[in-house]
Structures are given as C-alpha cells and as structure tokens.
Design a protein around this motif. Sequence first.
Motif, PDB file in Angstrom:
ATOM      1  N   HIS A 181      21.168  -1.405  23.003  1.00 53.76           N
ATOM      2  CA  HIS A 181      21.660  -0.380  22.078  1.00 53.76           C
ATOM      3  C   HIS A 181      21.162  -0.673  20.665  1.00 53.76           C
ATOM      4  CE1 HIS A 181      24.885   0.177  25.241  1.00 53.76           C
ATOM      5  NE2 HIS A 181      24.517   1.418  25.011  1.00 53.76           N
ATOM      6  N   PHE A 182      21.232  -1.940  20.257  1.00 54.55           N
ATOM      7  CA  PHE A 182      20.778  -2.317  18.917  1.00 54.55           C
ATOM      8  C   PHE A 182      19.290  -2.036  18.732  1.00 54.55           C
ATOM      9  CE2 PHE A 182      18.611  -5.624  16.418  1.00 54.55           C
ATOM     10  CZ  PHE A 182      19.069  -5.271  15.161  1.00 54.55           C
ATOM     11  N   ALA A 183      18.470  -2.480  19.679  1.00 54.02           N
ATOM     12  CA  ALA A 183      17.024  -2.313  19.544  1.00 54.02           C
ATOM     13  C   ALA A 183      16.622  -0.842  19.528  1.00 54.02           C
ATOM     14  CB  ALA A 183      16.306  -3.053  20.670  1.00 54.02           C
ATOM     15  N   THR A 184      17.216  -0.029  20.403  1.00 55.03           N
ATOM     16  CA  THR A 184      16.871   1.388  20.429  1.00 55.03           C
ATOM     17  C   THR A 184      17.427   2.127  19.217  1.00 55.03           C
ATOM     18  OG1 THR A 184      18.780   1.801  21.882  1.00 55.03           O
ATOM     19  CG2 THR A 184      16.636   1.512  22.940  1.00 55.03           C
ATOM     20  N   LYS A 185      18.561   1.677  18.693  1.00 55.33           N
ATOM     21  CA  LYS A 185      19.102   2.273  17.466  1.00 55.33           C
ATOM     22  C   LYS A 185      18.142   2.037  16.306  1.00 55.33           C
ATOM     23  CE  LYS A 185      22.425   3.997  14.778  1.00 55.33           C
ATOM     24  NZ  LYS A 185      22.987   5.358  14.899  1.00 55.33           N
ATOM     25  N   CYS A 186      17.612   0.831  16.212  1.00 55.65           N
ATOM     26  CA  CYS A 186      16.617   0.541  15.171  1.00 55.65           C
ATOM     27  C   CYS A 186      15.354   1.361  15.385  1.00 55.65           C
ATOM     28  CB  CYS A 186      16.260  -0.943  15.180  1.00 55.65           C
ATOM     29  SG  CYS A 186      17.584  -2.049  14.678  1.00 55.65           S
ATOM     30  N   LYS A 187      14.962   1.507  16.612  1.00 53.57           N
ATOM     31  CA  LYS A 187      13.695   2.159  16.934  1.00 53.57           C
ATOM     32  C   LYS A 187      13.764   3.682  16.819  1.00 53.57           C
ATOM     33  CE  LYS A 187       9.505   1.193  18.563  1.00 53.57           C
ATOM     34  NZ  LYS A 187       8.567   0.280  17.907  1.00 53.57           N
ATOM     35  N   MET A 188      14.874   4.285  17.242  1.00 53.15           N
ATOM     36  CA  MET A 188      14.957   5.747  17.308  1.00 53.15           C
ATOM     37  C   MET A 188      15.997   6.358  16.372  1.00 53.15           C
ATOM     38  SD  MET A 188      14.653   6.448  21.428  1.00 53.15           S
ATOM     39  CE  MET A 188      16.279   5.765  21.770  1.00 53.15           C
ATOM     40  N   GLY A 189      16.929   5.529  15.895  1.00 52.63           N
ATOM     41  CA  GLY A 189      18.037   6.074  15.117  1.00 52.63           C
ATOM     42  C   GLY A 189      19.209   6.466  15.987  1.00 52.63           C
ATOM     43  N   LYS A 190      19.050   6.325  17.312  1.00 48.54           N
ATOM     44  CA  LYS A 190      20.119   6.600  18.276  1.00 48.54           C
ATOM     45  C   LYS A 190      20.162   5.469  19.285  1.00 48.54           C
ATOM     46  CE  LYS A 190      19.897  11.656  18.042  1.00 48.54           C
ATOM     47  NZ  LYS A 190      19.724  12.910  18.816  1.00 48.54           N
TER      48      LYS A 190
END
Length: 220
Positions: A181-190
């Motif tokens: 969740h953290f990595a994809t939040k950084c990558k996509m904003g979601k």
Amino acid sequence: MATGQVVLLNPGDHIYTECLGGSYYHHGRKLLPPSHLLLPVNCTKDSLTSSLCLSAGIYVGRGLVTNPNTGKTRTITNAVIHFLGLDKEGKVKKTKPQCQTCFYKPKGPGIVLTCLDCFHEGNGLYRYEYDVSLLSFTFKTSGSCTPWSCSDPNTVIKRAYDYLRDQNFGDYSFVFNNCEHFATKCKMGKARCNQALWGTGLPGAMVYNVARRLTKDILW
C-alpha cells in the motif's frame, strides 16, 4: 540476490522482495539520483508459484543517515524507503542488530530509510511493473504488477520522503495497510495491494478496494 535479467534501477522505482522464505514479500522505492544501480533483478515473480505475499518499498539511491551514537550524518548509496510492519503473528520485527552501513535497527512499525541490504536481507529482489495490460494483470502472480499508470519520479520521491518525515501513513495492517500500500501510494497517489487479490485480477481488485474503504478506522 535473485538471478535473472540484469536491469538498471532508477530513482523512484518500486521494488519488492520475498520474506519468510517466500511466504510473503516486501515492497520498496528508490528515490535520489545519481548512483543508478545495476543488479540482477527479476522484472516479475511469475516463477515464484508458491509465494503468497510481497514486501515492498521505494529504492532511493543515495540517502542521508545519522549515526545514533555520534550524531554524525553520512550519505549511503542504494537506500530504500519502506513501511516496516509486523510479522504474521502480529509481532514487531526486532530480530536484527543495528546495521553498520545505514545504522538502522528495528524499533517498531513505521516508515524507515535503510540500505538495500537491510531491505532484501539476501532474498530475491524484483521490480514492480506499471501500465501492464489487463490480460497480463489477470494472469501474472498477484503483487508483481498493476494496470494503472504511475506518477513521474520526482512526485514519487516527494511522496516517499514526506511519509518518512511525517510518519503519517497510519497503523500497519497485514491486509489493509501494508508495505505494498505504501509503495503504490507513493507511485500512483492511491494505495493498492494486488498481492491480497490472490490471482483474482481486476474484479478482485475492485472488491478488495471497496472492502478496504469500508474497514478504514475499524480494522486499521
């Protein structure tokens, strides 16, 4: 280190590694140029048919660390920002002594900056794929890719460092608020966690994201 195609890791890359002998994986992200790293990295984990989960983060290249004993700072190469959580028994990971490279020692859940060695701990290292086709997303192992687009590296880098500074990503949850969740939040904003879909593809992703929203402030 995993064998496979030799690829160039760039600032802002979302990387992940296996944990507990491949029973789950850890995700991360690389942030600052230059110091591009050439490593044997499998672009996907399709060969790991027995794996269930991932551990992920952001590979950052150069990073500034502080020696807690002297207060002096220094720059390390090949740093990773990632969300340290709990093991499957709900216990804080505190098994390793302080690293002499990045001075990191597990203290509890939270966003941390460590060297790459502390991130993968000798396990396989992989790069997460974005913008894959829906067909590929459906049939690739969950947690290795997504059909969604990602932000530019500078935006990704800023998000990761903001979470590292503010420590405001929320309480760790193995299912609803983990390192992917953290990595994809950084990558996509979601925040997304495709490894939790267990191969169910896009329909599973839709159901999972609804469940995650409904359980916020209740289960995590």
